[in-house]
Design a protein around this motif. Structure first.
Motif, PDB file in Angstrom:
ATOM      1  N   PRO A  82       0.819  -1.228   0.000  1.00 33.41           N
ATOM      2  CA  PRO A  82       0.000   0.000   0.000  1.00 33.41           C
ATOM      3  C   PRO A  82       0.848   1.271   0.000  1.00 33.41           C
ATOM      4  N   VAL A  83       1.979   1.225   0.713  1.00 35.56           N
ATOM      5  CA  VAL A  83       2.884   2.382   0.720  1.00 35.56           C
ATOM      6  C   VAL A  83       3.448   2.617  -0.679  1.00 35.56           C
ATOM      7  N   VAL A  84       3.851   1.537  -1.343  1.00 35.06           N
ATOM      8  CA  VAL A  84       4.412   1.643  -2.684  1.00 35.06           C
ATOM      9  C   VAL A  84       3.403   2.259  -3.652  1.00 35.06           C
ATOM     10  N   ILE A  85       2.161   1.801  -3.592  1.00 34.84           N
ATOM     11  CA  ILE A  85       1.120   2.290  -4.507  1.00 34.84           C
ATOM     12  C   ILE A  85       0.862   3.780  -4.272  1.00 34.84           C
ATOM     13  N   ILE A  86       0.744   4.168  -2.999  1.00 39.30           N
ATOM     14  CA  ILE A  86       0.500   5.581  -2.688  1.00 39.30           C
ATOM     15  C   ILE A  86       1.674   6.438  -3.149  1.00 39.30           C
ATOM     16  N   LEU A  87       2.893   5.957  -2.918  1.00 46.60           N
ATOM     17  CA  LEU A  87       4.071   6.714  -3.334  1.00 46.60           C
ATOM     18  C   LEU A  87       4.148   6.866  -4.847  1.00 46.60           C
ATOM     19  N   LEU A  88       3.678   5.865  -5.564  1.00 48.74           N
ATOM     20  CA  LEU A  88       3.669   5.936  -7.023  1.00 48.74           C
ATOM     21  C   LEU A  88       2.826   7.120  -7.494  1.00 48.74           C
ATOM     22  N   PHE A  89       1.650   7.287  -6.901  1.00 46.83           N
ATOM     23  CA  PHE A  89       0.774   8.414  -7.253  1.00 46.83           C
ATOM     24  C   PHE A  89       1.382   9.738  -6.789  1.00 46.83           C
ATOM     25  N   ILE A  90       1.960   9.747  -5.588  1.00 49.88           N
ATOM     26  CA  ILE A  90       2.542  10.978  -5.055  1.00 49.88           C
ATOM     27  C   ILE A  90       3.685  11.467  -5.943  1.00 49.88           C
ATOM     28  N   ARG A  91       4.555  10.551  -6.366  1.00 56.37           N
ATOM     29  CA  ARG A  91       5.714  10.937  -7.162  1.00 56.37           C
ATOM     30  C   ARG A  91       5.310  11.480  -8.525  1.00 56.37           C
ATOM     31  N   GLN A  92       4.338  10.831  -9.158  1.00 59.44           N
ATOM     32  CA  GLN A  92       3.910  11.320 -10.467  1.00 59.44           C
ATOM     33  C   GLN A  92       3.234  12.688 -10.340  1.00 59.44           C
ATOM     34  N   ALA A  93       2.442  12.841  -9.294  1.00 55.52           N
ATOM     35  CA  ALA A  93       1.809  14.141  -9.049  1.00 55.52           C
ATOM     36  C   ALA A  93       2.862  15.200  -8.777  1.00 55.52           C
ATOM     37  N   SER A  94       3.909  14.836  -8.029  1.00 53.66           N
ATOM     38  CA  SER A  94       4.981  15.784  -7.709  1.00 53.66           C
ATOM     39  C   SER A  94       5.715  16.226  -8.966  1.00 53.66           C
ATOM     40  N   THR A  95       5.908  15.303  -9.904  1.00 56.36           N
ATOM     41  CA  THR A  95       6.585  15.638 -11.157  1.00 56.36           C
ATOM     42  C   THR A  95       5.810  16.698 -11.931  1.00 56.36           C
ATOM     43  N   ALA A  96       4.515  16.448 -12.103  1.00 56.75           N
ATOM     44  CA  ALA A  96       3.675  17.407 -12.832  1.00 56.75           C
ATOM     45  C   ALA A  96       3.637  18.752 -12.116  1.00 56.75           C
TER      46      ALA A  96
END
Length: 491
Positions: free
Chosen positions: A111-125
């Motif tokens: 669950p941490v990995v999945i949430i971080l995946l969304f956070i990182r992509q959002a951070s990039t944009a």
């Protein structure tokens, strides 16, 4: 003659937009306080594998090296009722805030990995849009004053979260960790909402966006190829990538090293980070400037990484985090001197084509990839030999390789001194120009030329060329004077 804005009407739209822009940067700073140290410790509480920790921390960045240029291009060529950048800043910031709040409440590793995946992509944009929106809203001529406001607010937000960590974080009680993530997440959600409500691009930026849509796209790989056609590009970028790979090997697992080997809690590590930053300013900056005055650009580019590799090797043997702070303070002048020497050369290798967001994305992309690569190499070694000290051997090796690469540097500017006085001269000239052509932050019209962020890259490249050319002219003059002196001696 001093030139000022002829239109003294207070621009309410720009005022509201700047509030939103500052809020966005405050949200980003709130994220940066939990990203890294706190996030690594949180992930480490769910798994003991160094590879698994690295994978979780870099889950989003594994895609970012590819998506940076794509997000940048989409941002440059988008069209919405609230402008092309606002949705790319506000919505991702809200997503990041929600994700950060949820992180400490998740159970298990994936669950941490999945949430971080969304956070990182959002951070990039959000990062790409956040950088590009400033000149398009207030104009490049007002950029510095806008950034000053952003920095002041960022320091305040950063301090609030870090003080909370030092006061509430109990390493043995995971329940005490949530408040730091919650505070950061709330700041981020509030920042995202303010961006969506307040940030609106200038009319000139809207016209530029429309013009961007009509331009023919230059293939991203063609832009990259053109960068490597510059003299010395392979050595300069190769050395920079190796340097960044070595740093990447320690960034992800450094917090775990200090926790397991040095027995330093998150609060202690946060305090040590603050002291290291102060040491960089007090010790690293003046001594780094001295290095830039005494040695040539080529010498600095070779020997600072080589000597710096020994500094990293020293970290291998420590058992107390405060020894690490002392070692970092000793090495900080090498870092400052290296950055002064190499930055103008790197600037000349910035992407020559594309919109503002796309150029930033192309520049960030390879550094992201090489950092992840270094992190995975280090984590594999740690899992194989069960020794977190091994992470320091990677920047040690990278420093030696960097030294070897820079021996073969082919660039006409390599033998010029990286003298800080030349940087000061050009900086003072720029400040004088801005003083004579000052524009009120909230008054006057933002022209298309002023709103065109891509001109920032062109002006930066011109600035680097002027600094390097003046240094080269000084070198040639000194050589000619020496030649004349030798001739007279012979006669």
């Amino acid at each position: 003659m001093v030139k000022t804005d002829t239109d003294n009407t207070f621009d309410k739209r720009r005022f509201r937009s700047l509030i939103g822009i500052v809020s966005a940067q405050l949200g980003q700073r709130a994220y940066s306080t939990v990203n890294g140290l706190l996030l690594t410790i949180l992930v480490a509480s769910r798994t003991s594998s160094a590879v698994a920790i690295t994978f979780a921390i870099t889950s989003g960045r594994l895609l970012n090296w590819f998506t940076y240029p794509i997000y940048g291009r989409i941002s440059d060529r988008s069209k919405t009722k609230v402008g092309r950048r606002t949705p790319f800043i506000g919505i991702p910031m809200i997503v990041m805030g929600i994700g950060v709040i949820l992180l400490p409440y998740t159970k298990g590793y994936w669950p941490v990995v999945i949430i971080l995946l969304f956070i990182r992509q959002a951070s990039t944009a959000q990062t790409l849009g956040g950088i590009a929106v400033v000149p398009e809203t207030v104009g490049r001529s007002r950029w510095i004053r806008a950034i000053i406001l952003i920095v002041i607010g960022a320091v305040i937000i950063n301090s609030i979260v870090k003080v909370n960590v030092m006061l509430t974080w109990n390493q043995s009680k995971i329940s005490t960790w949530a408040s730091s993530f919650k505070i950061a997440g709330i700041f981020m959600i509030a920042a995202g909402l303010l961006v969506l409500l307040l940030v609106r691009e200038s009319k000139a930026a809207g016209q530029l966006a429309q013009a961007e849509l009509s331009k023919k796209e230059t293939p991203i790989f063609e832009v990259i190829k053109s960068i490597f056609k510059n003299q010395g590009a392979h050595q300069i970028l190769g050395g920079a990538f190796i340097f960044w790979m070595g740093i990447g090997a320690t960034v992800t697992l450094g917090a775990i090293f200090f926790e397991k080997i040095c027995h330093a809690t998150a609060g202690t590590q946060t305090a040590a980070g603050i002291v290291s930053l102060v040491a960089l300013i007090i010790i690293g900056l003046p001594l780094g400037i001295l290095i830039s005055k005494r040695f040539t650009r080529h010498q600095i580019a070779m020997f600072c990484p080589l000597i710096g590799s020994l500094v990293f090797l020293a970290q291998y043997f420590i058992n107390n985090i405060w020894y690490s702070v002392i070692i970092s303070a000793i090495g900080s002048p090498l870092l400052v001197g290296y950055l002064i020497a190499i930055t103008p050369l790197l600037i000349k290798l910035m992407p020559p084509a594309g919109g503002f967001g796309e150029r930033i994305g192309i520049f960030f992309s390879p550094f992201t990839f090489i950092s992840i690569f270094g992190g995975f190499l280090a984590s594999i070694a740690v899992d194989r030999y069960h020794n977190y000290r091994l992470i320091w051997l990677f920047p040690f090796a990278a420093g030696i390789i960097h030294f070897v690469i820079m021996i073969f540097l082919k660039n006409k500017y390599k033998d010029t001194k990286a003298n800080i006085s030349r940087l000061k001269k050009h900086f003072k000239g720029r400040m004088e120009y801005l003083r004579q052509n000052r524009n009120s932050l909230f008054k006057g019209e933002v022209t298309q030329n002023d709103a065109n962020g891509t001109l920032f890259f062109e002006n930066l490249e011109k600035w680097a060329t002027q600094v390097l050319d003046s240094a080269l002219a000084d070198l040639n003059k000194a050589r000619q004077e020496q030649l004349n002196s030798d001739t007279k001696s012979i006669e």
